[in-house]
Design a protein around this motif. Sequence first.
Motif, PDB file in Angstrom:
ATOM      1  N   GLU A   1      14.449  14.449  47.143  1.00 40.08           N
ATOM      2  CA  GLU A   1      13.009  14.400  47.340  1.00 40.08           C
ATOM      3  C   GLU A   1      12.236  14.986  46.163  1.00 40.08           C
ATOM      4  OE1 GLU A   1      11.239  13.100  49.700  1.00 40.08           O
ATOM      5  OE2 GLU A   1      12.738  12.588  51.205  1.00 40.08           O
ATOM      6  N   LEU A   2      12.667  16.131  45.665  1.00 40.00           N
ATOM      7  CA  LEU A   2      11.862  16.883  44.702  1.00 40.00           C
ATOM      8  C   LEU A   2      12.169  16.542  43.244  1.00 40.00           C
ATOM      9  CD1 LEU A   2      11.779  20.378  46.438  1.00 40.00           C
ATOM     10  CD2 LEU A   2      10.030  18.596  46.462  1.00 40.00           C
ATOM     11  N   SER A   3      13.204  15.737  43.001  1.00 41.14           N
ATOM     12  CA  SER A   3      13.502  15.346  41.617  1.00 41.14           C
ATOM     13  C   SER A   3      12.852  14.006  41.269  1.00 41.14           C
ATOM     14  CB  SER A   3      15.016  15.254  41.409  1.00 41.14           C
ATOM     15  OG  SER A   3      15.586  14.252  42.248  1.00 41.14           O
ATOM     16  N   HIS A   4      11.903  13.569  42.082  1.00 44.43           N
ATOM     17  CA  HIS A   4      11.205  12.309  41.807  1.00 44.43           C
ATOM     18  C   HIS A   4      10.630  12.340  40.394  1.00 44.43           C
ATOM     19  CE1 HIS A   4       8.453   8.965  42.128  1.00 44.43           C
ATOM     20  NE2 HIS A   4       8.918   8.676  43.330  1.00 44.43           N
ATOM     21  N   PRO A   5      10.790  11.269  39.616  1.00 47.92           N
ATOM     22  CA  PRO A   5      10.337  11.289  38.219  1.00 47.92           C
ATOM     23  C   PRO A   5       8.833  11.452  38.033  1.00 47.92           C
ATOM     24  CG  PRO A   5      11.036   9.079  38.873  1.00 47.92           C
ATOM     25  CD  PRO A   5      11.477  10.002  39.962  1.00 47.92           C
ATOM     26  N   LEU A   6       8.047  11.261  39.083  1.00 45.44           N
ATOM     27  CA  LEU A   6       6.603  11.428  38.936  1.00 45.44           C
ATOM     28  C   LEU A   6       6.116  12.825  39.329  1.00 45.44           C
ATOM     29  CD1 LEU A   6       5.149   7.969  40.044  1.00 45.44           C
ATOM     30  CD2 LEU A   6       5.164   8.993  37.769  1.00 45.44           C
ATOM     31  N   TYR A   7       7.025  13.686  39.791  1.00 49.54           N
ATOM     32  CA  TYR A   7       6.635  15.072  40.053  1.00 49.54           C
ATOM     33  C   TYR A   7       6.667  15.867  38.743  1.00 49.54           C
ATOM     34  CZ  TYR A   7       6.854  14.771  45.172  1.00 49.54           C
ATOM     35  OH  TYR A   7       6.621  14.462  46.489  1.00 49.54           O
ATOM     36  N   VAL A   8       5.616  16.624  38.503  1.00 49.17           N
ATOM     37  CA  VAL A   8       5.557  17.563  37.385  1.00 49.17           C
ATOM     38  C   VAL A   8       5.582  18.963  37.994  1.00 49.17           C
ATOM     39  CG1 VAL A   8       4.239  18.375  35.392  1.00 49.17           C
ATOM     40  CG2 VAL A   8       4.200  15.936  36.007  1.00 49.17           C
ATOM     41  N   HIS A   9       6.695  19.671  37.846  1.00 47.07           N
ATOM     42  CA  HIS A   9       6.851  20.998  38.443  1.00 47.07           C
ATOM     43  C   HIS A   9       6.233  22.044  37.537  1.00 47.07           C
ATOM     44  CE1 HIS A   9       9.607  19.639  41.624  1.00 47.07           C
ATOM     45  NE2 HIS A   9      10.068  18.794  40.718  1.00 47.07           N
ATOM     46  N   VAL A  10       5.369  22.876  38.120  1.00 46.81           N
ATOM     47  CA  VAL A  10       4.727  23.963  37.378  1.00 46.81           C
ATOM     48  C   VAL A  10       5.055  25.266  38.102  1.00 46.81           C
ATOM     49  CG1 VAL A  10       2.550  24.949  36.573  1.00 46.81           C
ATOM     50  CG2 VAL A  10       2.867  22.460  36.596  1.00 46.81           C
ATOM     51  N   ALA A  11       5.653  26.210  37.370  1.00 49.71           N
ATOM     52  CA  ALA A  11       6.045  27.488  37.955  1.00 49.71           C
ATOM     53  C   ALA A  11       5.087  28.583  37.531  1.00 49.71           C
ATOM     54  CB  ALA A  11       7.468  27.842  37.510  1.00 49.71           C
ATOM     55  N   ARG A  12       4.739  29.438  38.481  1.00 48.74           N
ATOM     56  CA  ARG A  12       3.860  30.557  38.139  1.00 48.74           C
ATOM     57  C   ARG A  12       4.626  31.702  37.478  1.00 48.74           C
ATOM     58  NH1 ARG A  12       0.819  29.098  43.109  1.00 48.74           N
ATOM     59  NH2 ARG A  12      -1.334  28.708  42.494  1.00 48.74           N
ATOM     60  N   ASP A  13       5.934  31.732  37.642  1.00 48.92           N
ATOM     61  CA  ASP A  13       6.737  32.739  36.944  1.00 48.92           C
ATOM     62  C   ASP A  13       8.101  32.149  36.633  1.00 48.92           C
ATOM     63  OD1 ASP A  13       8.631  33.271  39.164  1.00 48.92           O
ATOM     64  OD2 ASP A  13       6.895  34.179  40.140  1.00 48.92           O
ATOM     65  N   SER A  14       8.850  32.841  35.792  1.00 50.04           N
ATOM     66  CA  SER A  14      10.139  32.316  35.340  1.00 50.04           C
ATOM     67  C   SER A  14      11.152  32.225  36.466  1.00 50.04           C
ATOM     68  CB  SER A  14      10.684  33.188  34.201  1.00 50.04           C
ATOM     69  OG  SER A  14      10.829  34.532  34.634  1.00 50.04           O
ATOM     70  N   GLY A  15      10.988  33.034  37.519  1.00 50.91           N
ATOM     71  CA  GLY A  15      11.905  32.971  38.657  1.00 50.91           C
ATOM     72  C   GLY A  15      11.840  31.638  39.371  1.00 50.91           C
ATOM     73  N   HIS A  16      10.626  31.112  39.539  1.00 54.46           N
ATOM     74  CA  HIS A  16      10.491  29.794  40.157  1.00 54.46           C
ATOM     75  C   HIS A  16      11.178  28.728  39.315  1.00 54.46           C
ATOM     76  CE1 HIS A  16       6.797  31.498  42.308  1.00 54.46           C
ATOM     77  NE2 HIS A  16       7.605  31.115  43.271  1.00 54.46           N
ATOM     78  N   ARG A  17      11.000  28.818  38.012  1.00 59.37           N
ATOM     79  CA  ARG A  17      11.613  27.847  37.109  1.00 59.37           C
ATOM     80  C   ARG A  17      13.138  27.923  37.192  1.00 59.37           C
ATOM     81  NH1 ARG A  17       9.685  27.966  31.032  1.00 59.37           N
ATOM     82  NH2 ARG A  17      10.323  30.134  31.244  1.00 59.37           N
ATOM     83  N   GLU A  18      13.668  29.148  37.219  1.00 59.58           N
ATOM     84  CA  GLU A  18      15.115  29.310  37.291  1.00 59.58           C
ATOM     85  C   GLU A  18      15.662  28.755  38.604  1.00 59.58           C
ATOM     86  OE1 GLU A  18      18.903  29.933  36.417  1.00 59.58           O
ATOM     87  OE2 GLU A  18      17.216  30.090  35.036  1.00 59.58           O
ATOM     88  N   MET A  19      14.919  28.951  39.699  1.00 60.81           N
ATOM     89  CA  MET A  19      15.381  28.424  40.984  1.00 60.81           C
ATOM     90  C   MET A  19      15.412  26.901  40.966  1.00 60.81           C
ATOM     91  SD  MET A  19      13.970  29.077  44.851  1.00 60.81           S
ATOM     92  CE  MET A  19      14.724  30.707  44.912  1.00 60.81           C
TER      93      MET A  19
END
Length: 201
Positions: A151-169
């Motif tokens: 669901e969340l790896s859809h190519p039209l989703y742009v993931h924006v993390a508020r901190d590096s922990g979200h990005r790492e997860m």
Amino acid sequence: MNRRSLRFPGASRRLRIVVTRPPDDWFYGLAHQFAALYVQRLRDLGAEVLAVPVTPFVTQDREAIRELVRQIRRFRPDLAMGLHDAGYAVYCRAGRTPQQAPTNVFVDWLELPTILLWDHALLQFAPILLGKLPDHPDDSVDGCLSSLRAELSHPLYVHVARDSGHREMAHALGVVKRSEPVVHAAERSPPLTQSSPTRRR
């Protein structure tokens, strides 16, 4: 299926953004208030904004959802954004027919690049993507991570993390490949101009 990429309009036209509007009473009204602040700031920056209520997706009001889709098409947005955070964009799901499984209205129905601004971990509103959660860990079944990734790896989703922990997860769960970017909101980005390149996840 051809996917729309994120293209920014030229100087002759303002950016058009469709955003989510949380129900007034969720989380003591704070979600709605924060979303309204984001919308006002986007308008202050010169964007045209269409706020789409999440409530019809909560109640699965099929006629209201179809009307919202018609409104969005008439608005002709450049992108969508979940406000005040990613979960509200993820929540906007419905089946095109009573026989079809729900899919996301922004990326699947309208093929809009959609910004997911993560406040909670990627598991926020997990039942929306996974169905009813078991009452006890012993009742769990396999396939949870596969469903989230699908669901969340859809190519039209742009993931924006508020901190590096979200990005790492996002990377650790395999939702986003490590070779693909997760925008870190704290990092300074160059201003968007008419000559900005097309962005694609």
